[in-house]
Design a protein around this motif. Structure first.
Motif, PDB file in Angstrom:
ATOM      1  N   TYR A  26       4.246  12.078  -5.547  1.00  0.00           N
ATOM      2  CA  TYR A  26       3.791  11.930  -4.110  1.00  0.00           C
ATOM      3  C   TYR A  26       2.832  11.374  -3.221  1.00  0.00           C
ATOM      4  O   TYR A  26       2.352  11.102  -2.515  1.00  0.00           O
ATOM      5  N   PRO A  27       1.471  12.157  -3.236  1.00  0.00           N
ATOM      6  CA  PRO A  27      -0.001  11.699  -3.342  1.00  0.00           C
ATOM      7  C   PRO A  27      -0.197  10.040  -3.579  1.00  0.00           C
ATOM      8  O   PRO A  27      -0.840   9.979  -3.254  1.00  0.00           O
ATOM      9  N   THR A  80       8.413   2.003  -7.141  1.00  0.00           N
ATOM     10  CA  THR A  80       7.343   1.355  -8.347  1.00  0.00           C
ATOM     11  C   THR A  80       6.563   2.292  -8.556  1.00  0.00           C
ATOM     12  O   THR A  80       6.961   2.941  -9.794  1.00  0.00           O
ATOM     13  N   ILE A  81       6.595   3.649  -7.971  1.00  0.00           N
ATOM     14  CA  ILE A  81       5.558   4.352  -8.304  1.00  0.00           C
ATOM     15  C   ILE A  81       6.951   5.345  -8.912  1.00  0.00           C
ATOM     16  O   ILE A  81       6.378   5.907 -10.250  1.00  0.00           O
ATOM     17  N   HIS A 146      -5.192   7.482  -9.870  1.00  0.00           N
ATOM     18  CA  HIS A 146      -5.383   8.330  -9.175  1.00  0.00           C
ATOM     19  C   HIS A 146      -4.436   9.481  -9.316  1.00  0.00           C
ATOM     20  O   HIS A 146      -4.464  11.171  -9.206  1.00  0.00           O
ATOM     21  N   TYR A 147      -3.139   8.922  -9.995  1.00  0.00           N
ATOM     22  CA  TYR A 147      -2.166  10.638 -10.560  1.00  0.00           C
ATOM     23  C   TYR A 147      -3.079  11.382 -11.455  1.00  0.00           C
ATOM     24  O   TYR A 147      -2.492  12.381 -11.193  1.00  0.00           O
ATOM     25  N   ALA A 153     -10.306   7.762  -8.367  1.00  0.00           N
ATOM     26  CA  ALA A 153      -9.453   6.474  -8.004  1.00  0.00           C
ATOM     27  C   ALA A 153      -9.965   6.405  -6.528  1.00  0.00           C
ATOM     28  O   ALA A 153     -10.104   4.721  -6.307  1.00  0.00           O
ATOM     29  N   TRP A 154      -9.918   7.233  -5.513  1.00  0.00           N
ATOM     30  CA  TRP A 154     -10.560   6.866  -4.399  1.00  0.00           C
ATOM     31  C   TRP A 154     -12.279   5.595  -4.580  1.00  0.00           C
ATOM     32  O   TRP A 154     -12.483   5.766  -3.660  1.00  0.00           O
ATOM     33  N   ILE A 155     -12.831   6.535  -5.867  1.00  0.00           N
ATOM     34  CA  ILE A 155     -14.376   5.506  -5.694  1.00  0.00           C
ATOM     35  C   ILE A 155     -14.328   4.182  -6.263  1.00  0.00           C
ATOM     36  O   ILE A 155     -14.737   3.848  -5.682  1.00  0.00           O
ATOM     37  N   ALA A 156     -13.036   4.399  -7.514  1.00  0.00           N
ATOM     38  CA  ALA A 156     -12.863   2.803  -8.074  1.00  0.00           C
ATOM     39  C   ALA A 156     -12.626   2.291  -6.289  1.00  0.00           C
ATOM     40  O   ALA A 156     -12.651   0.822  -6.564  1.00  0.00           O
TER      41      ALA A 156
END
Length: 176
Positions: A26-27, A80-81, A146-147, A153-156
């Motif tokens: 979910y996140p 997709t997720i 991110h998972y 992931a936020w930085i990338a």
């Protein structure tokens, strides 16, 4: 056509999606949504790189780019997720993982190529199917990142956004 895509993605979701573990994903789904909402908010009105153009029945009932994007967010992205992350190869073999990401890039590229062929999507401001393939390669890599490591992931993502922002010379007038 939008309804057909929706049914295909729903079928895939029910067949291959990892429903038992949806809370774990979910996140990352929210992260995925936020990225698309950001694009929709900032670029779709003043500097769209791509725009969905309703055809046939979709056009007849008054659907717009925004309606199609929202249906994609509601159907294609959860599918997709739940499939992508649920079936991601956990072995330490980076080759298997890279091939898996390439498989998903291919799925999205074929989907977009069909859309281009039948006129369901239009590219603008230098965007092309090649850019979409590159974008999707980075996107699927970042979704996996991110998972497992959300902060990275936020930085990338921020770095990736800034690079694309500069490559496509997005004007500051997009900020409202």
């Amino acid at each position: 056509m939008n309804a057909i895509y929706g049914l295909i993605w729903l079928a895939a979701l029910f067949i291959w999606g990892d429903w038992r573990n949806y809370r774990k994903y979910y996140p990352t789904y929210l992260f995925f949504l936020l990225g698309d909402f950001l694009y929709l908010y900032l670029l779709s009105d003043k500097f769209a790189m791509w725009t969905y153009t309703p055809q046939g029945v979709d056009e007849g009932i008054g659907l717009t780019n925004t309606h199609i994007v929202l249906s994609i967010m509601a159907i294609k992205y959860p599918a997709t997720i739940l499939i992508f992350l649920g079936r991601y190869p956990e072995e330490r073999s980076w080759i298997k993982q890279f091939i898996y990401i390439l498989l998903w890039v291919g799925i999205y590229a074929v989907n977009e190529a069909v859309d281009l062929f039948v006129g369901l999507i239009r590219h603008d401001h230098g965007w092309s199917l090649g850019w979409s393939v590159l974008f999707n390669l980075v996107m699927f890599s970042i979704l996996r990142l991110h998972y497992v490591r959300p902060f990275r992931a936020w930085i990338a993502s921020l770095i990736f956004i800034l690079i694309f922002w500069n490559i496509f010379d997005v004007p500051s007038s997009v900020f409202r």
